[in-house]
Design an enzyme around this catalytic site. Structure first.
Site, short mmCIF file in Angstrom:
data_model
loop_
_atom_site.label_atom_id
_atom_site.label_comp_id
_atom_site.label_asym_id
_atom_site.label_seq_id
_atom_site.Cartn_x
_atom_site.Cartn_y
_atom_site.Cartn_z
N CYS A 18 -3.66 -1.03 -2.13
CA CYS A 18 -3.92 0.38 -2.44
C CYS A 18 -4.84 0.46 -3.66
CB CYS A 18 -2.59 1.07 -2.74
SG CYS A 18 -2.76 2.80 -3.16
N CYS A 52 -11.33 3.15 -1.36
CA CYS A 52 -10.05 3.65 -0.85
C CYS A 52 -9.77 2.94 0.46
CB CYS A 52 -10.13 5.16 -0.64
SG CYS A 52 -8.68 5.84 0.20
N THR A 53 -8.50 2.63 0.69
CA THR A 53 -8.12 1.89 1.89
C THR A 53 -8.56 2.55 3.19
OG1 THR A 53 -6.03 3.10 1.73
CG2 THR A 53 -6.05 0.82 0.93
N HIS A 54 -8.64 3.89 3.18
CA HIS A 54 -8.92 4.62 4.42
C HIS A 54 -10.41 4.67 4.78
CE1 HIS A 54 -4.86 5.89 3.68
NE2 HIS A 54 -4.82 6.67 4.75
N ASP A 103 0.86 -1.19 0.00
CA ASP A 103 0.00 0.00 0.00
C ASP A 103 0.89 1.24 0.00
OD1 ASP A 103 -2.53 1.47 0.26
OD2 ASP A 103 -1.79 2.01 2.23
N SER A 104 0.29 2.38 -0.30
CA SER A 104 1.04 3.63 -0.26
C SER A 104 1.43 4.01 1.17
CB SER A 104 0.20 4.74 -0.88
OG SER A 104 -1.03 4.84 -0.19
N THR A 130 -5.57 3.10 -5.44
CA THR A 130 -5.00 3.93 -6.50
C THR A 130 -3.96 3.12 -7.28
OG1 THR A 130 -5.27 5.81 -5.01
CG2 THR A 130 -3.95 6.17 -6.98
N TYR A 133 -0.59 8.51 -2.79
CA TYR A 133 -0.58 8.17 -4.21
C TYR A 133 -1.80 8.77 -4.93
CZ TYR A 133 2.99 4.42 -3.81
OH TYR A 133 4.15 3.70 -3.64
N GLY A 134 -2.85 9.01 -4.14
CA GLY A 134 -4.15 9.39 -4.73
C GLY A 134 -4.15 10.69 -5.49
N GLU A 137 -6.48 9.48 8.88
CA GLU A 137 -5.12 9.50 9.46
C GLU A 137 -5.07 10.35 10.73
OE1 GLU A 137 -1.71 9.55 7.04
OE2 GLU A 137 -2.54 7.97 5.77
N1 DGL Z 1 -4.04 3.87 -0.29
C1 DGL Z 1 -4.68 4.88 -1.09
C2 DGL Z 1 -5.86 4.26 -1.84
O1 DGL Z 1 -6.45 3.28 -1.44
C3 DGL Z 1 -5.14 6.06 -0.26
C4 DGL Z 1 -4.01 6.92 0.27
C5 DGL Z 1 -3.17 7.57 -0.80
O2 DGL Z 1 -3.69 8.45 -1.53
O3 DGL Z 1 -2.02 7.17 -0.94
O4 DGL Z 1 -6.22 4.75 -2.87
#
Ligand code: DGL
Length: 273
Positions: free
Chosen positions: A74, A191-193, A11-12, A76, A43-44, A154
């Protein structure tokens, strides 16, 4: 390929720990190596070319651990980089989160109108939209970037007035019946978050909307893939190795909330890609 080989999860940053948590629940006997590219997140908001380059570097670093499967947790990176990573890491299954999430959304939706919230990069790349329409040609997809949710998760602001107001900001235009036309009956957390904010997202979308969490659906898909190839670990207690490209302290502090178990900073190994 040995069933005892580890599963790599990339993941990022810490967000993919929501996917890792679901994977550990589905596959408690497995050894996992998780890499969060904390030096270069988010990364997004980056260009597809940059995300593909980062994802390839991370995948190659993880491949050195002798994996039996690589999961791009991730969204993205999955949206823009799955093809390139699969092309590079040819000897093991490479699984992204988009296809399992799209599959679950198509199954959950009665009307075919599906909403997706994700990062800018995921929405712009159109991977969820394509994956849904490929499965259901009658589908209508409303995809909206919801970048602020990443920062809120976060910061630990997952409940309360700030999170509620941001959720209404993104979701009311999508789910407000007064906007006319059809209202989505399914919402993909792309999205992971976003699973961290599931409660406020559910409240803003409405109780009749099915919420699809791509972490859960991906974990089930990984289990099925390993079982169908006879690659699943049969004994052992399972283990977890955590790698990050920067800021082990922050990874431990914030990641503990995503993984729902404390992480001590010395458990996080710093690596260079
Ligand atoms: N992990 C990214 C996603 O699921 C979210 C955080 C980022 O933008 O890096 O898209």
């Amino acid at each position: 390929m040995s069933p005892d080989a580890p599963i790599g999860v990339f993941d990022s940053g810490v967000g993919g720990l929501t996917v890792l948590k679901a994977l550990v629940t589905q596959l408690p006997r497995e050894r996992f190596v998780y890499l969060g590219d904390t030096a270069r997140l988010p990364y997004g908001t980056k260009s597809p070319q940059t995300v593909v380059r980062y994802a390839l570097q991370a995948a190659e670093a993880l491949a050195d651990y002798g994996l039996k499967c690589l999961v791009l947790a991730c969204n993205t990176a999955s949206a823009v980089g799955l093809a390139a990573v699969s092309e590079r890491i040819r000897d093991v299954p490479v699984i992204g989160v988009i296809e399992p999430g799209a599959e679950a959304a198509c199954l959950a939706s009665r009307s075919g109108h599906i909403a997706v919230i994700a990062t800018e990069g995921t929405v712009r790349g159109g991977a969820y939209q394509d994956a849904i329409v490929r499965r259901r040609s009658d589908a209508r997809v409303s995809a909206v970037p919801a970048q602020l949710f990443v920062a809120l998760a976060e910061e630990g602001l997952c409940r309360g007035p700030i999170a509620e107001s941001v959720a209404r900001h993104y979701l009311e235009p999508l789910f407000n019946a007064r906007a006319g036309g059809s209202r989505p009956d399914t919402l993909v957390l792309g999205c992971t978050h976003f699973p961290m904010l599931a409660e406020v997202i559910r409240a803003a979308a409405g109780p009749d909307v099915s919420i699809v969490d791509s972490a859960e659906t991906t974990a089930r898909y990984v289990r099925q893939t390993l079982e169908s190839r006879n690659f699943a670990a049969r004994h052992g207690e399972g283990s977890l190795r955590l790698l990050a490209t920067d800021a082990a302290d922050r990874f431990a502090r914030i990641g503990g909330r995503f993984l729902e178990r404390p992480i001590r900073p010395h458990e996080v190994e710093l690596v260079d890609l």
